[in-house]
Design an enzyme around this catalytic site. Structure first.
Site, PDB file in Angstrom:
ATOM      1  CE  LYS A  33      -4.575   0.594   2.072  1.00  0.00           C
ATOM      2  NZ  LYS A  33      -5.349   0.624   3.333  1.00  0.00           N
ATOM      3  CB  ILE A  34       2.437   3.342  -2.230  1.00  0.00           C
ATOM      4  CG1 ILE A  34       1.747   2.951  -3.514  1.00  0.00           C
ATOM      5  CG2 ILE A  34       3.691   2.632  -1.880  1.00  0.00           C
ATOM      6  CD1 ILE A  34       2.315   1.666  -4.169  1.00  0.00           C
TER       7      ILE A  34
END
Ligand code: G3P
Length: 217
Positions: free
Chosen positions: A83-84
């Site tokens: 997740k970014i």
């Protein structure tokens, strides 16, 4: 629509895994902090419980740091999804992960343009935050519908992962708007079953069946 559960509470995940409804899990730094547990240990434990994608968010804000953290997290289990945030650094890191076969979930999305950028760098998932837009009197659901239209216009393969879900209507409206996935807090999933007319109707069936004096087995 796929159901992910939005939590880092392992007991809640295990309970929901038993329903057969769970397609994955999302976590974020706030959910990890709330769990009070070691981040990498809890991600490893969740990956043992569910086969589907498990989102683990990087903490770094620079490209190099995100890539280093993401590659480290990806080694925990084959179903870890990195997740970014939808920032310039986050999308450069996303491009790197996409080019290297690491699944990604681009998060904190609040506009169609952000979703368009994420799709162009090959994000596996985009997470528009419905509840937080509704909180400031904007329409999170309109964003889901807009992203659906844009992605369909250009056959982008990025999956729309409706996030920041706070109500039962958010779930059904996300499905109506064409989201591929909804990541739902455990309490909301449990509420989805209930309807007073179902309870009332079942009560009547039980009473009338009892009056027949019969048994099926
Ligand atoms: O997956 C994102 C979600 O955890 C954020 O939810 O309610 O903090 O906006 P909320």
């Amino acid at each position: 629509m796929k159901f992910f559960v939005d939590t880092a509470e392992v007991d809640d995940i295990r309970e929901l895994q038993a329903t057969g409804l769970l397609d994955g899990v999302t976590t974020n730094p706030s959910l990890i902090a709330k769990s009070g547990r070691d981040f990498k240990q809890v991600i490893a434990e969740i990956c043992e419980i569910v086969d589907g994608p498990v989102s683990a968010e990087v903490a770094a804000l620079d490209v190099e740091g995100m890539i280093a953290e993401g590659e480290h997290l990806a080694k925990i289990a084959s179903n870890v999804t990195i997740k970014i945030p939808v920032t310039p650094a986050g999308l450069k890191a996303c491009k790197h992960f996409s080019n290297n076969g690491i699944k990604t979930n681009v998060t904190l999305c609040f506009s169609a343009n952000q979703a368009l950028l994420a799709a162009k760098v090959g994000a596996t998932y985009i997470s528009p935050f419905i509840g937080r837009l509704d909180d400031i009197n904007l329409s999170g659901m309109d964003l889901i519908a807009d992203i659906r239209t844009i992605y369909d216009n250009y056959a982008f393969t990025t999956e729309i992962l409706a996030a920041s879900i706070r109500t039962l209507n958010h779930v059904s409206d996300a499905a109506l708007s064409g989201a591929d996935v909804a990541t739902i807090p455990p309490a909301i999933i449990h509420k989805m079953y209930g309807h007073p007319l179902t309870d009332k109707g079942l009560e009547g069936f039980v009473k009338d069946w009892a009056s027949t004096g019969q048994s099926i087995l």
